[in-house]
Design an enzyme around this catalytic site. Structure first.
Site, PDB file in Angstrom:
ATOM      1  N   GLU A  33      -1.809  12.848  13.859  1.00 34.23           N
ATOM      2  CA  GLU A  33      -1.748  11.520  13.210  1.00 34.23           C
ATOM      3  C   GLU A  33      -3.094  10.825  13.284  1.00 34.23           C
ATOM      4  O   GLU A  33      -3.750  10.831  14.331  1.00 34.23           O
ATOM      5  CB  GLU A  33      -0.686  10.674  13.918  1.00 34.23           C
ATOM      6  N   ASP A  36      -6.452  12.906   9.614  1.00 33.71           N
ATOM      7  CA  ASP A  36      -6.835  13.445   8.286  1.00 33.71           C
ATOM      8  C   ASP A  36      -8.167  12.883   7.800  1.00 33.71           C
ATOM      9  O   ASP A  36      -9.049  13.627   7.390  1.00 33.71           O
ATOM     10  CB  ASP A  36      -5.716  13.293   7.241  1.00 33.71           C
ATOM     11  N   ALA A 124       8.101   2.829   4.861  1.00 34.29           N
ATOM     12  CA  ALA A 124       8.635   3.309   6.143  1.00 34.29           C
ATOM     13  C   ALA A 124       7.786   4.427   6.739  1.00 34.29           C
ATOM     14  O   ALA A 124       8.197   5.099   7.671  1.00 34.29           O
ATOM     15  CB  ALA A 124      10.077   3.785   5.965  1.00 34.29           C
ATOM     16  N   GLY A 125       6.604   4.637   6.173  1.00 30.82           N
ATOM     17  CA  GLY A 125       5.729   5.667   6.737  1.00 30.82           C
ATOM     18  C   GLY A 125       6.120   7.070   6.308  1.00 30.82           C
ATOM     19  O   GLY A 125       5.634   8.050   6.868  1.00 30.82           O
ATOM     20  N   LEU A 126       6.998   7.189   5.321  1.00 31.12           N
ATOM     21  CA  LEU A 126       7.375   8.522   4.817  1.00 31.12           C
ATOM     22  C   LEU A 126       6.696   8.774   3.471  1.00 31.12           C
ATOM     23  O   LEU A 126       7.000   9.714   2.765  1.00 31.12           O
ATOM     24  CB  LEU A 126       8.896   8.638   4.705  1.00 31.12           C
ATOM     25  N   SER A 127       5.802   7.864   3.139  1.00 30.87           N
ATOM     26  CA  SER A 127       4.903   8.031   2.003  1.00 30.87           C
ATOM     27  C   SER A 127       5.554   8.042   0.631  1.00 30.87           C
ATOM     28  O   SER A 127       5.376   8.957  -0.171  1.00 30.87           O
ATOM     29  CB  SER A 127       4.055   9.285   2.204  1.00 30.87           C
ATOM     30  N   GLU A 161      -4.925   5.838  -4.584  1.00 28.31           N
ATOM     31  CA  GLU A 161      -4.603   4.975  -3.439  1.00 28.31           C
ATOM     32  C   GLU A 161      -5.862   4.208  -2.985  1.00 28.31           C
ATOM     33  O   GLU A 161      -5.806   3.027  -2.670  1.00 28.31           O
ATOM     34  CB  GLU A 161      -4.025   5.831  -2.307  1.00 28.31           C
ATOM     35  N   ASP A 173      -0.980  12.800   2.937  1.00 30.55           N
ATOM     36  CA  ASP A 173       0.300  12.472   2.294  1.00 30.55           C
ATOM     37  C   ASP A 173       0.413  13.099   0.917  1.00 30.55           C
ATOM     38  O   ASP A 173       1.423  13.703   0.556  1.00 30.55           O
ATOM     39  CB  ASP A 173       0.448  10.950   2.163  1.00 30.55           C
TER      40      ASP A 173
HETATM   41  P1  ADP Z   1       4.904   4.186   2.213  1.00 27.38           P
HETATM   42  O1  ADP Z   1       3.968   5.034   1.415  1.00 27.38           O
HETATM   43  O2  ADP Z   1       4.839   4.454   3.671  1.00 27.38           O
HETATM   44  O3  ADP Z   1       6.316   4.254   1.726  1.00 27.38           O
HETATM   45  P2  ADP Z   1       3.280   2.096   1.110  1.00 27.38           P
HETATM   46  O4  ADP Z   1       3.140   0.670   1.442  1.00 27.38           O
HETATM   47  O5  ADP Z   1       2.076   2.953   1.134  1.00 27.38           O
HETATM   48  O6  ADP Z   1       4.430   2.674   2.040  1.00 27.38           O
HETATM   49  O7  ADP Z   1       3.877   2.244  -0.354  1.00 27.38           O
HETATM   50  C1  ADP Z   1       5.026   1.501  -0.719  1.00 27.38           C
HETATM   51  C2  ADP Z   1       4.781   0.897  -2.085  1.00 27.38           C
HETATM   52  O8  ADP Z   1       4.755   1.922  -3.097  1.00 27.38           O
HETATM   53  C3  ADP Z   1       5.876  -0.040  -2.534  1.00 27.38           C
HETATM   54  O9  ADP Z   1       5.665  -1.331  -2.025  1.00 27.38           O
HETATM   55  C4  ADP Z   1       5.728   0.011  -4.051  1.00 27.38           C
HETATM   56  O10 ADP Z   1       4.658  -0.811  -4.481  1.00 27.38           O
HETATM   57  C5  ADP Z   1       5.321   1.448  -4.303  1.00 27.38           C
HETATM   58  N1  ADP Z   1       6.493   2.300  -4.606  1.00 27.38           N
HETATM   59  C6  ADP Z   1       6.882   3.394  -3.928  1.00 27.38           C
HETATM   60  N2  ADP Z   1       7.987   3.940  -4.503  1.00 27.38           N
HETATM   61  C7  ADP Z   1       8.294   3.167  -5.566  1.00 27.38           C
HETATM   62  C8  ADP Z   1       9.311   3.211  -6.586  1.00 27.38           C
HETATM   63  N3  ADP Z   1      10.248   4.148  -6.604  1.00 27.38           N
HETATM   64  N4  ADP Z   1       9.291   2.237  -7.529  1.00 27.38           N
HETATM   65  C9  ADP Z   1       8.337   1.278  -7.525  1.00 27.38           C
HETATM   66  N5  ADP Z   1       7.363   1.193  -6.610  1.00 27.38           N
HETATM   67  C10 ADP Z   1       7.326   2.114  -5.646  1.00 27.38           C
HETATM   68 MG    MG Z   2       1.849   4.963   1.561  1.00 23.73          MG
END
Ligand code: ADP
Ligand code: MG
Length: 388
Positions: A33, A36, A124-127, A161, A173
């Site tokens: 962790e 990368d 939730a950190g699962l990307s 990103e 990720d």
């Molecule tokens: P993680 O990658 O850990 O889930 P992030 O903060 O990096 O958290 O990414 C979450 C963001 O990605 C959300 O707030 C949203 O903006 C975008 N996102 C992810 N999946 C979706 C989806 N299915 N529809 C719309 N936005 C999404």
């Molecule tokens: Mg993310």
């Protein structure tokens, strides 16, 4: 939601049928962790849940973006595809990917109607963000016939990103989402991008993901701070021994040069990275030798280092990990992903799972007032077309 339900939702949104459907997974990182972006090893696997993209061409010279997860709708002219949207708009994730195609000389001359749906818990950190980037990259690569390989699609997602979401993330990720394989974890050298798919066959043991549902999350500020602190350590070490990445240093090398890091915080960050790279190598070797007990112990040590030296855990992740460590039949437990909130990943013997769910759930609520969620992880395939 089933594919049939997604197709109906697309028809409701756009009054026509989707012509193409794609999927790309979220990921869970087993160990390695915050290594990368330091050129180190990581060991993630793709999950069976992720993000679906349904699309069809339109006659509008516009790309329309909708998501079943978020209400906001975006409609962009083909001339507007290279500028990020303001206010952390969710569509920046797919838009940033399209912008990367354009940056590589691809012209987009056709409009599309796009609908996303994801079943990775967002933030939730699962990307979920990488799942969304990679599914978009995979879809456009197929439709435009650009022929990029999966590693290039991962790089396109990472660049999106960086440039459109402002998070200076490493490659893990997007790489896991693009290159994942069912029942395998990806042992990836983030410096060279060479990788091995290592079978994860755990007899009588499950990979359990526990979600803190913490309101804290890793924002781009805290993440980018860690990136900068590691760069400072590289810079200071380079005065006595030139290096490109922290991960180049073995533990013994680090002990010889660590005195050069005068910044106390940067010193601890570097110590985590060097130790974590070693733990990741050891863990993969242990898995290949069937020594799951050692793999679990290294996971637990990883959490402790992320807590004390890297300082990216926080009370909720610590509460979940500490509760898990007490359960007999837990081989190891650690935070996974960027940290602060998000999830832990644990290796739990089948017979201990009921106790795990009950005891970890209760202790977590007692300590934090929050309710955790648990998922038994299924390791799935990387990005692919879904047969409609
Ligand atoms: P993680 O990658 O850990 O889930 P992030 O903060 O990096 O958290 O990414 C979450 C963001 O990605 C959300 O707030 C949203 O903006 C975008 N996102 C992810 N999946 C979706 C989806 N299915 N529809 C719309 N936005 C999404
Ligand atoms: Mg993310």
């Amino acid at each position: 939601m089933t594919i049939e339900q997604l197709k109906s939702a697309y028809e409701v949104a756009y009054q026509k049928s989707a012509t193409d459907i794609f999927f790309s997974p979220g990921r869970v990182n087993l160990i390695g962790e915050h290594t990368d972006y330091n050129g180190g090893f990581v060991f993630p696997c793709a999950l069976s849940f992720g993000t679906y993209l349904l699309m069809a061409p339109n006659n509008e010279q516009k790309i329309n973006f909708r998501s079943l997860n978020i209400d906001a709708v975006y409609s962009l002219e083909l001339t507007q595809l290279t500028t990020p949207l303001p206010n952390k708009a969710w569509a920046n994730y797919p838009l940033g990917v399209i912008a990367q195609f354009i940056k590589r000389g691809v012209s987009i001359t056709q409009g599309y109607d796009i609908l996303f749906w994801g079943n990775v818990p967002a933030g939730a950190g699962l990307s979920s963000s990488a799942a969304m980037e990679v599914v978009t990259a995979f879809a456009f690569n197929e439709l435009l016939g650009t022929g990029y390989d999966r590693t290039e699609l991962a790089k396109i997602g990472q660049a999106s990103e960086h440039e459109f979401a402002g998070v200076m993330c490493g490659i893990m990720d997007q790489f896991a989402s693009a290159q994942g394989k069912k029942d395998h974890a990806i042992y990836l050298n983030c410096d060279t991008l060479a990788f091995d798919l290592v079978p994860v066959k755990l007899e009588g043991i499950k990979v359990v993901i526990s979600n803190t549902h913490s309101p804290h999350h890793l924002d781009s500020g805290a993440y980018n701070d860690r990136v900068r602190q590691c760069q400072l350590a590289v810079q200071q070490i380079s005065a006595v021994r030139p290096i490109k990445n922290l991960a180049e240093l073995l533990q013994a090398d680090f002990e010889q040069v660590e005195h050069a890091i005068t910044d106390e915080v940067a010193h601890r960050r570097a110590r985590h990275v060097v130790g974590e790279v070693q733990r990741t190598k050891d863990a993969v070797e242990a898995l290949q030798q069937g020594n799951i007990e050692l793999f679990g112990k290294l996971m637990t040590q990883s959490h402790i280092s992320l807590r004390d030296d890297y300082e990216v855990t926080g009370p909720e992740l610590d509460a979940l990990a500490e509760a898990a460590w007490k359960v007999e039949g837990v081989l190891g437990s650690r935070m996974t992903g960027g940290g602060f909130g998000g999830c832990t990943v644990s290796l739990v013997r089948d017979e201990a799972i009921p106790t795990f769910l009950e005891q970890v759930g209760a202790e977590y609520t007692e300590k934090t007032g929050l309710k955790a969620d648990f998922y038994i992880a299924e390791i799935g395939d990387g990005a692919h077309r879904v047969n409609a």
